[in-house]
Design an enzyme around this catalytic site. Structure first.
Site, PDB file in Angstrom:
ATOM      1  N   ARG A 118       0.728  -1.247   0.258  1.00 30.73           N
ATOM      2  CA  ARG A 118      -0.044  -0.439  -0.041  1.00 30.73           C
ATOM      3  C   ARG A 118       1.217   1.243   0.001  1.00 30.73           C
ATOM      4  O   ARG A 118       1.865   0.742   0.163  1.00 30.73           O
ATOM      5  CB  ARG A 118      -1.024  -0.165   1.471  1.00 30.73           C
ATOM      6  CG  ARG A 118      -0.266   0.458   2.040  1.00 30.73           C
ATOM      7  CD  ARG A 118      -0.852   0.100   3.783  1.00 30.73           C
ATOM      8  NE  ARG A 118      -0.703   0.332   4.836  1.00 30.73           N
ATOM      9  CZ  ARG A 118      -1.141   0.702   5.767  1.00 30.73           C
ATOM     10  NH1 ARG A 118      -2.488  -0.059   6.147  1.00 30.73           N
ATOM     11  NH2 ARG A 118      -0.233   0.865   7.413  1.00 30.73           N
ATOM     12  N   GLU A 157      -2.407   7.928   7.138  1.00 27.91           N
ATOM     13  CA  GLU A 157      -1.455   8.433   7.321  1.00 27.91           C
ATOM     14  C   GLU A 157      -0.371   8.783   6.302  1.00 27.91           C
ATOM     15  O   GLU A 157       0.425   8.086   6.008  1.00 27.91           O
ATOM     16  CB  GLU A 157      -1.464   6.468   8.227  1.00 27.91           C
ATOM     17  CG  GLU A 157      -2.253   6.397   9.638  1.00 27.91           C
ATOM     18  CD  GLU A 157      -1.584   4.710  10.129  1.00 27.91           C
ATOM     19  OE1 GLU A 157      -0.519   4.175   9.641  1.00 27.91           O
ATOM     20  OE2 GLU A 157      -1.875   4.948  11.531  1.00 27.91           O
ATOM     21  N   CYS A 162       8.875  11.516  -1.991  1.00 27.69           N
ATOM     22  CA  CYS A 162       9.234  10.755  -3.487  1.00 27.69           C
ATOM     23  C   CYS A 162      10.655  10.745  -3.841  1.00 27.69           C
ATOM     24  O   CYS A 162      10.520  12.569  -4.063  1.00 27.69           O
ATOM     25  CB  CYS A 162       8.252  10.306  -4.094  1.00 27.69           C
ATOM     26  SG  CYS A 162       8.602  10.102  -6.233  1.00 27.69           S
ATOM     27  N   GLU A 310      -7.065   5.056  15.697  1.00 28.35           N
ATOM     28  CA  GLU A 310      -6.892   3.720  15.770  1.00 28.35           C
ATOM     29  C   GLU A 310      -6.495   3.331  16.965  1.00 28.35           C
ATOM     30  O   GLU A 310      -5.207   4.459  17.827  1.00 28.35           O
ATOM     31  CB  GLU A 310      -5.851   3.046  14.246  1.00 28.35           C
ATOM     32  CG  GLU A 310      -6.407   3.445  12.969  1.00 28.35           C
ATOM     33  CD  GLU A 310      -5.870   2.729  12.140  1.00 28.35           C
ATOM     34  OE1 GLU A 310      -4.677   2.234  12.251  1.00 28.35           O
ATOM     35  OE2 GLU A 310      -5.801   3.562  11.407  1.00 28.35           O
ATOM     36  N   TRP A 318       2.868  -5.887  13.255  1.00 28.64           N
ATOM     37  CA  TRP A 318       3.888  -5.201  12.759  1.00 28.64           C
ATOM     38  C   TRP A 318       5.114  -5.012  13.045  1.00 28.64           C
ATOM     39  O   TRP A 318       6.473  -4.337  12.643  1.00 28.64           O
ATOM     40  CB  TRP A 318       3.876  -4.125  11.509  1.00 28.64           C
ATOM     41  CG  TRP A 318       2.718  -3.143  12.833  1.00 28.64           C
ATOM     42  CD1 TRP A 318       1.047  -3.081  12.824  1.00 28.64           C
ATOM     43  CD2 TRP A 318       3.175  -1.816  13.913  1.00 28.64           C
ATOM     44  NE1 TRP A 318       0.992  -2.004  13.561  1.00 28.64           N
ATOM     45  CE2 TRP A 318       2.186  -1.785  14.833  1.00 28.64           C
ATOM     46  CE3 TRP A 318       4.344  -1.956  14.287  1.00 28.64           C
ATOM     47  CZ2 TRP A 318       1.521  -0.402  14.974  1.00 28.64           C
ATOM     48  CZ3 TRP A 318       4.746  -1.239  15.366  1.00 28.64           C
ATOM     49  CH2 TRP A 318       3.241  -0.661  16.164  1.00 28.64           C
ATOM     50  N   GLU A 358      -2.076  -8.143   7.482  1.00 30.44           N
ATOM     51  CA  GLU A 358      -2.787  -7.739   9.257  1.00 30.44           C
ATOM     52  C   GLU A 358      -3.814  -9.002   9.151  1.00 30.44           C
ATOM     53  O   GLU A 358      -4.183  -8.248  10.391  1.00 30.44           O
ATOM     54  CB  GLU A 358      -3.067  -6.068   8.442  1.00 30.44           C
ATOM     55  CG  GLU A 358      -1.883  -5.815   8.830  1.00 30.44           C
ATOM     56  CD  GLU A 358      -2.129  -3.812   8.135  1.00 30.44           C
ATOM     57  OE1 GLU A 358      -1.611  -3.095   9.362  1.00 30.44           O
ATOM     58  OE2 GLU A 358      -3.840  -3.087   8.436  1.00 30.44           O
ATOM     59  N   HIS A 361      -3.413  -9.553  13.362  1.00 24.60           N
ATOM     60  CA  HIS A 361      -3.400  -8.126  14.148  1.00 24.60           C
ATOM     61  C   HIS A 361      -4.694  -8.228  14.454  1.00 24.60           C
ATOM     62  O   HIS A 361      -5.616  -8.928  14.242  1.00 24.60           O
ATOM     63  CB  HIS A 361      -3.718  -6.463  13.214  1.00 24.60           C
ATOM     64  CG  HIS A 361      -3.767  -5.689  13.440  1.00 24.60           C
ATOM     65  ND1 HIS A 361      -4.442  -4.955  14.723  1.00 24.60           N
ATOM     66  CD2 HIS A 361      -2.683  -4.688  13.718  1.00 24.60           C
ATOM     67  CE1 HIS A 361      -3.741  -3.925  14.956  1.00 24.60           C
ATOM     68  NE2 HIS A 361      -2.255  -3.199  14.709  1.00 24.60           N
TER      69      HIS A 361
HETATM   70  C1  GAL Z   1      -2.476   1.521  10.593  1.00 22.59           C
HETATM   71  C2  GAL Z   1      -3.341   1.948   9.648  1.00 22.59           C
HETATM   72  C3  GAL Z   1      -3.948   0.698   9.456  1.00 22.59           C
HETATM   73  C4  GAL Z   1      -3.122  -0.566   9.848  1.00 22.59           C
HETATM   74  C5  GAL Z   1      -3.080  -0.620  11.472  1.00 22.59           C
HETATM   75  C6  GAL Z   1      -2.522  -1.979  11.526  1.00 22.59           C
HETATM   76  O1  GAL Z   1      -0.839   2.088  10.928  1.00 22.59           O
HETATM   77  O2  GAL Z   1      -3.783   3.160   9.763  1.00 22.59           O
HETATM   78  O3  GAL Z   1      -4.829   0.624   8.199  1.00 22.59           O
HETATM   79  O4  GAL Z   1      -2.424  -0.941   8.948  1.00 22.59           O
HETATM   80  O5  GAL Z   1      -1.714   0.685  11.298  1.00 22.59           O
HETATM   81  O6  GAL Z   1      -2.158  -1.615  13.008  1.00 22.59           O
END
Ligand code: GAL
Length: 668
Positions: A118, A157, A162, A310, A318, A358, A361
């Site tokens: 992405r 985010e 670039c 979030e 991650w 993910e 997660h």
């Molecule tokens: C954020 C992102 C989400 C998802 C999440 C996982 O950085 O906006 O789409 O990837 O982390 O922790």
């Protein structure tokens, strides 16, 4: 001018917001009504939809399919769930990069980054801009007036960088705007050094991979440009949305102290400040780091409520080793954000993905389904937030400000400085920590902020400071404020040129002190210091050869080359007081400095005595106490109070188990 919509637009009639990212496109449609049912049962009232749905909405250029999204929005509305609708532009479909490879970002080595993950876009690509605005405009015109639409979520985010030729052209245009002509640019970048003089604009490129250390002034301008280029794209999307739905607030989700993007300039362009925050479960400083981040969000929001967009109910996927959150932890973290000014507590994501990067997660509904302890905790949390609705919209009053500046951060952390052990966010956290431990509320502000309302202003590191900001800090202290300045401050100007003369040149007068050498210390040798009264403390990593010029030496270095020279200075400046800390004291000594500065400023914490690990913060008329420690803690209370979470009355003291929270209102 009519007032812009804001957080109040969302909370009016809904109270606190609770929900998460909802990606129904990953699931067969028969799952959707179950989702809606579960959301209702959990008290979910806001979901973010469509963040990564571009390929689903526009499977081929200009061939669009909104029918499924219509059904999602209708379903959410029928179930009383408002929608934070995302523009899907964070993850372009493969067709964009395939047909127009120039939209794909290029790293500093000149390698193109591909689709398959992405974020693969060049912020300055005209084709990307055109295709993005086209889908945004279609989305906005389709859903303008839809009753579920409550908030716009632009991209996701932002942080892309670039180095391609189109970015180079945009960089040149940006530089022309900033510097006007080549002579001024050459001067600003100090290009007489290492034969870097530019004779033609066309010679200027982004700081690409080079054989040795790249020009720090060029890199500083590049960072400014990268933040601005993304902002320009964000603004373009936002303007399309505003045209269609002027009454719907617009946000984009931040990432705390995220280096690539200057959030001070971004926040001014948003109706609501929102943040994604994932504390590291194994980090002992996580509670304070998190509090600091929340205070930054409140600062970015100009003191108004913000949205925790979030967070995770348990482990993320991650990090290399993903520790889960123990039961009670996500609730504690959620309530911490609420206590520090958030009016919405949302999660990534609603239902755990079965596939994709993910899939491991944590989510609000785990793979094992709703009949799980984790989902039960989600429901319980949703329920208890209903009882806290009165907190929505209330302020977190603070008499202390901490100054933080992205340009200074960028300028400081370049190669070729005296030590890479001194960095902006560690300095910020080390000065924040003693205030947090004492229950002192702090606003994080930019150097250009109006400081007049604060009794104490702390600048843990202002490596780069402009003349105007230095003058404002000086005037603040001379006018009766208390100012604390950390080491290696006032060193360079906005071009990252060293200010010559004794340092910190622009703050020398207000600090009543000045220095002539920065002297990093060996890693394994603590720096011994002594308070004026004789007691010893240690510092580390960094020392400066400084002389008092009117200030008193509150502490001095105890041995070595600097023995007897000041380490910490306090100066009566006009009607106020200015402190300078010429080393990096250990936590206890920074605590001592904080206490003395708080006394100078006449500021006290939320409660006189707090057990270690207990956070105290007042929001409106509610005192939040949060136990981040591993032990049960008893907190003495000055007056009887009722806990809004349990209804229990506490008289004299309140006892908090580990991870427990109380939200106390005075009175029985
Ligand atoms: C954020 C992102 C989400 C998802 C999440 C996982 O950085 O906006 O789409 O990837 O982390 O922790």
């Amino acid at each position: 001018m009519t007032a812009r919509p804001g957080m109040h637009t969302l909370t009016a009639g809904r109270g606190l917001l609770f929900g998460g990212d909802y990606n129904p496109e990953q699931w067969p449609e028969e799952v959707w009504p179950q989702d809606a049912e579960l959301m209702r049962a959990a008290g979910v009232n806001l979901v973010t939809v469509g963040v990564f749905s571009w390929a689903r909405l526009e499977p081929e250029p200009d061939i669009r399919d909104f029918a499924w999204l219509d059904r999602v929005l209708d379903l959410m509305h029928e179930n009383g769930v408002a929608v934070d609708l995302a523009t899907p532009t964070a993850s372009p479909p493969p067709w964009l990069g395939h047909r127009w490879p120039q939209t794909l970002p290029v790293d500093e080595s000149g390698h193109r980054l591909w689709y398959g993950a992405r974020n693969q876009f060049c912020p300055s690509s005209p084709v990307y801009r055109e295709r993005a605005l086209s889908i945004v405009s279609a989305l906005a015109s389709r859903y303008a007036g839809h009753p579920a639409l409550a908030l716009w979520h632009v991209g996701n985010e932002y942080g892309q960088v670039c180095h391609c030729d189109e970015s180079a052209a945009a960089f040149r245009a940006w530089l022309r705007g900033r510097h006007g002509d080549l002579e001024t640019l050459n001067d600003a970048w100090g290009t007489t050094f290492w034969s870097q003089r530019y004779g033609d604009w066309a010679e200027i490129v982004p700081p690409r991979r080079a054989p040795y250390t790249v020009n720090p002034s060029q890199r500083l301008d590049w960072r400014r440009f990268c933040s601005d280029a993304l902002l320009e794209h964000y603004r373009a999307e936002r303007d399309v949305l505003r045209e269609h739905t002027p009454g719907t607030p617009v946000t984009t989700n931040f990432m705390g102290l995220f280096k690539p993007v200057d959030y001070w300039s971004w926040a001014a362009e948003e109706d609501i400040v929102s943040n994604d925050w994932y504390p590291e479960p194994g980090d002992p400083l996580a509670p304070a780091r998190t509090a600091l981040t929340h205070d930054l969000m409140r600062g970015l929001a100009g003191g108004r409520p913000w949205l925790l967009m979030e967070q995770a109910t348990s482990a993320v996927n991650w990090r290399p080793h993903n520790l889960p959150k123990p039961p009670g932890q996500f609730r504690l973290e959620s309530l911490q954000a609420l206590a520090r000014g958030a009016d919405g507590l949302c999660y990534f994501q609603w239902r755990a993905s079965r596939f994709g990067a993910e899939r491991f997660h944590a989510a609000m509904v785990p793979h094992a389904g709703p009949d799980t302890r984790l989902h039960a905790a989600v429901r319980a949390h949703g329920r208890e937030l209903r009882g806290l609705a009165r907190v929505a919209g209330t302020p977190v009053p603070a008499r202390v400000a901490m100054v933080f500046d992205w340009a200074s951060w960028w300028a400081l952390e370049e190669r070729g400085r005296p030590s890479d052990r001194i960095n902006a966010t560690d300095q910020l956290l080390s000065y924040y920590l003693p205030l947090w431990e004492r229950g002192v509320s702090v606003d994080v502000v930019p150097p250009s902020a109006d400081l007049s309302g604060y009794a104490l202003v702390v600048a843990p590191n202002l490596f780069l400071v402009g003349d105007r900001d230095a003058a404002a800090l000086t005037a603040y202290a001379r006018g009766g404020g208390v100012l604390v300045v950390g080491p290696f401050s006032g060193v360079v100007d906005e071009r990252s040129h060293v200010r010559t003369g004794r340092f910190p040149a622009p703050l020398r007068e207000v600090l009543g002190a000045s220095g002539e050498e920065w002297l990093p210390a060996p890693d394994d040798e603590p720096v011994r210091c002594r308070w004026a009264g004789g007691a010893a403390f240690t510092a580390r990593t960094w020392t400066e050869l400084v002389a008092a010029e009117g200030a008193e030496a509150v502490a001095e270095f105890a041995d070595g080359d600097l023995a007897g020279h000041p380490a910490v200075l306090r100066h009566r400046a006009g009607d106020g007081v200015a402190w300078y800390v010429a080393t990096m004291p250990e936590a206890a000594a920074l605590g001592e400095i904080a206490e003395r500065a708080l006394v100078d400023a006449g500021v006290a914490g939320a409660l006189p005595r707090l057990p270690p690990g207990v956070e105290a913060v007042r929001r409106g008329d509610v005192l939040f106490l949060l136990n981040h420690g591993a032990e049960t803690a008893a907190v003495p209370l000055p007056e009887p109070a009722r806990d809004l979470l349990t209804g229990a009355v506490a008289d004299g003291q309140v006892t908090l188990a580990p991870r427990d929270v109380v939200a106390l209102r005075p009175g029985a």
